[in-house]
Scaffold this active site. Structure first.
Site, PDB file in Angstrom:
ATOM      1  N   ARG A 131     104.617  55.166  39.465  1.00 54.73           N
ATOM      2  CA  ARG A 131     104.529  55.741  37.887  1.00 54.73           C
ATOM      3  C   ARG A 131     103.187  55.206  37.555  1.00 54.73           C
ATOM      4  NH1 ARG A 131     110.409  55.909  37.731  1.00 54.73           N
ATOM      5  NH2 ARG A 131     111.056  57.975  37.575  1.00 54.73           N
ATOM      6  N   GLU A 195      73.484  64.897  39.562  1.00 51.82           N
ATOM      7  CA  GLU A 195      74.248  64.506  38.667  1.00 51.82           C
ATOM      8  C   GLU A 195      73.514  63.665  37.309  1.00 51.82           C
ATOM      9  OE1 GLU A 195      77.306  65.760  37.609  1.00 51.82           O
ATOM     10  OE2 GLU A 195      78.092  66.345  39.367  1.00 51.82           O
ATOM     11  N   LYS A 236      77.940  59.016  30.184  1.00 56.27           N
ATOM     12  CA  LYS A 236      79.396  59.354  30.394  1.00 56.27           C
ATOM     13  C   LYS A 236      80.365  58.628  29.487  1.00 56.27           C
ATOM     14  CE  LYS A 236      82.234  61.187  33.787  1.00 56.27           C
ATOM     15  NZ  LYS A 236      82.620  61.846  35.207  1.00 56.27           N
ATOM     16  N   ARG A 250      83.530  66.661  25.800  1.00 53.73           N
ATOM     17  CA  ARG A 250      83.388  66.228  27.485  1.00 53.73           C
ATOM     18  C   ARG A 250      83.026  67.236  28.256  1.00 53.73           C
ATOM     19  NH1 ARG A 250      87.520  61.951  30.967  1.00 53.73           N
ATOM     20  NH2 ARG A 250      86.372  62.225  32.770  1.00 53.73           N
ATOM     21  N   ASN A 254      80.344  69.188  32.347  1.00 51.44           N
ATOM     22  CA  ASN A 254      80.435  70.313  33.470  1.00 51.44           C
ATOM     23  C   ASN A 254      79.159  71.079  33.257  1.00 51.44           C
ATOM     24  OD1 ASN A 254      83.041  69.492  34.497  1.00 51.44           O
ATOM     25  ND2 ASN A 254      83.936  70.098  32.650  1.00 51.44           N
ATOM     26  N   HIS A 257      78.730  73.237  36.650  1.00 51.84           N
ATOM     27  CA  HIS A 257      79.844  72.988  37.418  1.00 51.84           C
ATOM     28  C   HIS A 257      80.851  74.387  37.619  1.00 51.84           C
ATOM     29  CE1 HIS A 257      78.817  68.884  37.120  1.00 51.84           C
ATOM     30  NE2 HIS A 257      80.009  68.547  37.941  1.00 51.84           N
ATOM     31  N   HIS A 261      81.060  75.114  41.441  1.00 49.68           N
ATOM     32  CA  HIS A 261      82.366  75.008  42.052  1.00 49.68           C
ATOM     33  C   HIS A 261      82.659  76.354  42.626  1.00 49.68           C
ATOM     34  CE1 HIS A 261      84.187  71.480  39.316  1.00 49.68           C
ATOM     35  NE2 HIS A 261      83.423  71.007  40.253  1.00 49.68           N
ATOM     36  N   HIS A 276      78.569  68.967  47.106  1.00 43.43           N
ATOM     37  CA  HIS A 276      78.840  69.150  45.648  1.00 43.43           C
ATOM     38  C   HIS A 276      77.659  69.032  44.705  1.00 43.43           C
ATOM     39  CE1 HIS A 276      81.107  69.028  41.882  1.00 43.43           C
ATOM     40  NE2 HIS A 276      80.362  67.841  41.506  1.00 43.43           N
TER      41      HIS A 276
END
Length: 379
Positions: A131, A195, A236, A250, A254, A257, A261, A276
């Site tokens: 956990r 990026e 970031k 946030r 992206n 992306h 993607h 990527h």
């Protein structure tokens, strides 16, 4: 502004401020060799499970293990295959089983030594074993140093799409050794640079202009590389501090992306055809061209950003993807599985200009389909 240095004065420090879960990103030379001392000082008495891929482990594993041994840290190496195909349930199960078989406890550390694939996989394992175990990121690609190692996104892929299974789980420390980037291929470094450019395109036109003038220094190394990585990480970190679980701005991170993607899914995550960062590069160009098509962004801004990415050697067009990406229906199906889809409505990050990106909700799917048809027809 002078850089914020760590206590040893040897690395640039970028804090990620999240209350009692705050942590530092350290950026500089020699951090693999000094990892043991830093981990022992910050996390005394912890054992470490190193998760790495076969390639990175061969190159950087011995130096890291020597550093941990010198600091008296019990450690075990867990090796996975390189590549995006590793981010799947079967490999996650293997990693979890090895962490448990080595009898690491809840207070011990899972250390990700590798690029974004390893970081995502190891971070998800750390989030679910007992956990929640300790987690340290040691990103070895430029893309991971400026993006995936920061902010706590972890996870694996599904046959339905990329990164659809995972958790937000913050590391306790990020060690970004700029020396390891010298071992990357030119293609991998370029992919990471996409990026870096993204942070300028989102909301920092001054940084994008700096990159246009200084990108060669970033590729060569030294102070320009450290500056580019630190600037990206500060951008970031600021967004993550405001919106840790991506319920607000946030999502701006992206940029490119959603398209990117979809392109990765269309190539079945085949890194020989598209990695990527290359998908992100093409995706950002598409986001700007789509914005221009909608009358939101001046066409010369879309051309300017594409020209810069071309200059550094990144792809900017669908036609540059070996083997193609299939028809528009295939791309639209992949876009429909994007994590930013809300109640069936498409969300894109679009732009009004360089450094003026914004979240566009409820984008008309017909407009996206028409745009993609035009994109496929481009020479």
């Amino acid at each position: 502004m002078p850089p914020d240095l760590d206590d040893a004065g040897a690395a640039t420090r970028v804090p990620v401020v999240l209350g009692d879960r705050s942590y530092d990103i350290l950026i500089g030379s020699g951090l693999v060799a000094g990892a043991g001392a830093r981990i022992a000082a910050r996390f005394p008495g912890r054992a470490v499970a190193i998760v790495t891929d076969a390639h990175v482990g061969d190159v950087h594993g011995p130096a890291l293990e020597a550093s941990l041994a010198k600091a008296g840290i019990r450690h075990h190496r867990i090796t996975v295959a390189p590549g995006e195909a590793t981010k799947r349930f079967a490999v996650l199960e293997e990693v979890v089983d090895q962490i448990l078989s080595h009898r690491l406890e809840r207070g011990d550390i899972v250390l990700a030594l590798g690029g974004g694939v390893v970081g995502d996989l190891a971070g998800f394992a750390a989030a679910i074993v007992r956990r929640g175990m300790g987690f340290v990121q040691m990103p070895t690609s430029l893309l991971a140093q400026v993006d995936s190692s920061v902010g706590g996104k972890t996870g694996i892929n599904s046959r339905h799409g990329k990164n659809l299974i995972g958790a937000f789980y913050q590391p306790g420390l990020v060690l970004a050794d700029t020396d390891v980037l010298d071992t990357l291929s030119t293609r991998e470094f370029r992919a990471g640079y996409a990026e870096v450019a993204k942070y300028g395109l989102i909301d920092d036109p001054g940084f994008f202009a700096w990159l246009e003038a200084n990108w060669r220094g970033v590729f060569q190394g030294g102070k320009d590389r450290v500056h580019a990585i630190a600037t990206s990480c500060r951008a970031k970190a600021a967004v993550v501090a405001r919106d840790e679980t991506e319920t607000g701005d946030r999502a701006l991170l992206n940029l490119g992306h959603t398209f990117g993607h979809a392109l990765e899914a269309a190539t079945a995550y085949d890194g020989a055809r598209l990695v990527h960062g290359e998908g992100v590069a093409i995706g950002m160009c598409q986001a700007f061209r789509f914005s221009a098509r909608l009358g939101l962004c001046p066409p010369d801004a879309a051309q300017r950003m594409a020209n810069h990415l071309k200059q550094v050697g990144l792809p900017t067009e669908l036609s540059e993807i070996p083997g193609g990406v299939g028809d528009v229906d295939r791309l639209m199906a992949a876009i429909g599985q994007d994590k930013k889809v809300a109640r069936g409505k498409l969300t894109f990050i679009l732009a009004r200009g360089i450094g003026e990106s914004f979240i566009a909700k409820d984008v008309d799917p017909a407009a996206v389909r028409d745009f993609l048809a035009v994109e496929r027809a481009r020479g």
